[in-house]
Scaffold this active site. Structure first.
Site, short mmCIF file in Angstrom:
data_model
loop_
_atom_site.label_atom_id
_atom_site.label_comp_id
_atom_site.label_asym_id
_atom_site.label_seq_id
_atom_site.Cartn_x
_atom_site.Cartn_y
_atom_site.Cartn_z
N ARG A 32 -107.06 82.46 -50.17
CA ARG A 32 -106.17 81.49 -49.53
C ARG A 32 -106.11 81.64 -48.02
NH1 ARG A 32 -101.31 82.69 -50.43
NH2 ARG A 32 -101.70 84.69 -51.46
N ARG A 33 -106.43 82.83 -47.51
CA ARG A 33 -106.26 83.11 -46.08
C ARG A 33 -107.61 83.00 -45.37
NH1 ARG A 33 -102.89 88.59 -46.98
NH2 ARG A 33 -104.46 88.75 -48.63
N ASP A 58 -106.75 77.69 -53.03
CA ASP A 58 -105.85 78.38 -53.95
C ASP A 58 -106.38 78.18 -55.37
OD1 ASP A 58 -103.74 79.34 -55.51
OD2 ASP A 58 -102.21 78.58 -54.13
N VAL A 59 -106.70 79.27 -56.07
CA VAL A 59 -107.25 79.14 -57.42
C VAL A 59 -106.28 78.48 -58.39
CG1 VAL A 59 -108.84 81.08 -57.19
CG2 VAL A 59 -106.54 81.47 -58.11
N TYR A 151 -95.76 89.49 -65.95
CA TYR A 151 -96.99 90.03 -65.39
C TYR A 151 -97.82 90.69 -66.49
CZ TYR A 151 -100.34 92.84 -62.84
OH TYR A 151 -101.52 93.40 -62.41
N LYS A 155 -101.69 89.66 -67.92
CA LYS A 155 -102.83 90.58 -67.98
C LYS A 155 -103.27 90.84 -69.43
CE LYS A 155 -103.80 91.09 -63.67
NZ LYS A 155 -105.09 90.60 -63.13
N THR A 186 -102.95 98.76 -52.84
CA THR A 186 -103.49 97.61 -52.13
C THR A 186 -102.29 96.80 -51.63
OG1 THR A 186 -103.58 96.29 -54.15
CG2 THR A 186 -105.54 97.59 -53.63
N GLU A 187 -102.43 95.49 -51.53
CA GLU A 187 -101.28 94.65 -51.19
C GLU A 187 -100.42 94.34 -52.42
OE1 GLU A 187 -102.90 91.98 -47.43
OE2 GLU A 187 -103.00 91.14 -49.45
#
Length: 250
Positions: A32-33, A58-59, A151, A155, A186-187
């Protein structure tokens, strides 16, 4: 050889892009970025003799996925490896307190985004009778934990889809693997806690977590095995983590 990596703006996706570039693959990187993708392109092309095609979208948006992949020239559609990495966790509330917008972001990204991208790329692989799809799952797709409800559900869906893809693509010779990391710094937690950096940092205190490069090496490994070998499923944990609920912190 071409590798297509979603969610490549940072973290595991960016690390995987660099690992495949080091291995001589041309790259299609999405995210996206746009500015971060452009920085990644410049970094990789200055370090390795490969080409990088960036696609910023954006997926979660099926029309954008279709549009941007349709722009790829024929030679760039000969994708050898697809890494479905785009994904996120948002919020950490109990089911009765969960925010609907958070749920929809996770479902739309982690499940529907993976499906939209795969639906575009898998036919290209089938037409060539060649390719490898790597889905980035999670230990949360094997277990659950308090307040991880939606979440974990997304997954678990990735886990099921990876198995189903293996069945559906078997006769075409397409390999399908799932990589399921445990705690990786990570983020991920910054996104989950919506920019609360202090809270995110606390997730990784007291133990040595996985790094994005660790997962990138695992992705590289499964895709470089001989054609008759398929790693269906790989769970990777920090040495200090035995499960979603058991971490040894010092």
């Amino acid at each position: 050889m071409i590798a297509l990596i979603t969610g490549a703006s940072a973290g595991i996706g960016a690390a995987a892009a660099e690992r495949f570039a080091r291995g001589g693959y041309d790259l299609i990187v999405t995210g996206r970025r746009a500015s971060l993708l452009e920085d990644l392109r410049k970094k990789i092309e200055s370090a390795y003799p490969v080409r990088v095609w960036t696609l910023s979208f954006d997926v979660r948006n099926q029309e954008e996925v279709t549009h941007y992949f349709s722009l790829l020239p024929a030679e760039w559609r000969e994708v050898d490896v697809l890494v479905n990495n785009a994904g996120l966790a948002v919020g950490l509330q109990s089911i009765q307190e969960g925010m609907i917008d958070d749920w929809e972001r996770m479902i739309d990204t982690n499940i529907k985004g993976l499906l939209y991208v795969t639906r575009m790329v898998a036919p290209w692989m089938v037409s060539r009778q060649k390719g490898h799809i790597v889905n980035i799952g999670s230990i949360a797709g094997k277990e659950v934990y308090p307040n991880g409800n939606v979440y974990c559900a997304t997954k678990h869906a990735v886990d099921a889809l990876s198995k189903a893809m293996r069945y559906d693509l078997l006769s075409s010779g397409i390999r399908v693997s799932q990589i399921c990391p445990g705690a990786a710094e990570t983020e991920f937690s910054e996104v989950r806690f919506k920019g609360d950096l202090e809270r995110a940092a606390n997730v990784y205190k007291g133990f040595e977590s996985l790094r994005a490069t660790d997962i990138a090496e695992a992705i590289w490994y499964v895709t470089q095995l001989p054609p008759h070998v398929n790693i269906n499923d790989m769970v990777i944990m920090p040495t200090a983590q035995a499960g979603t609920m058991l971490l040894h912190r010092t």
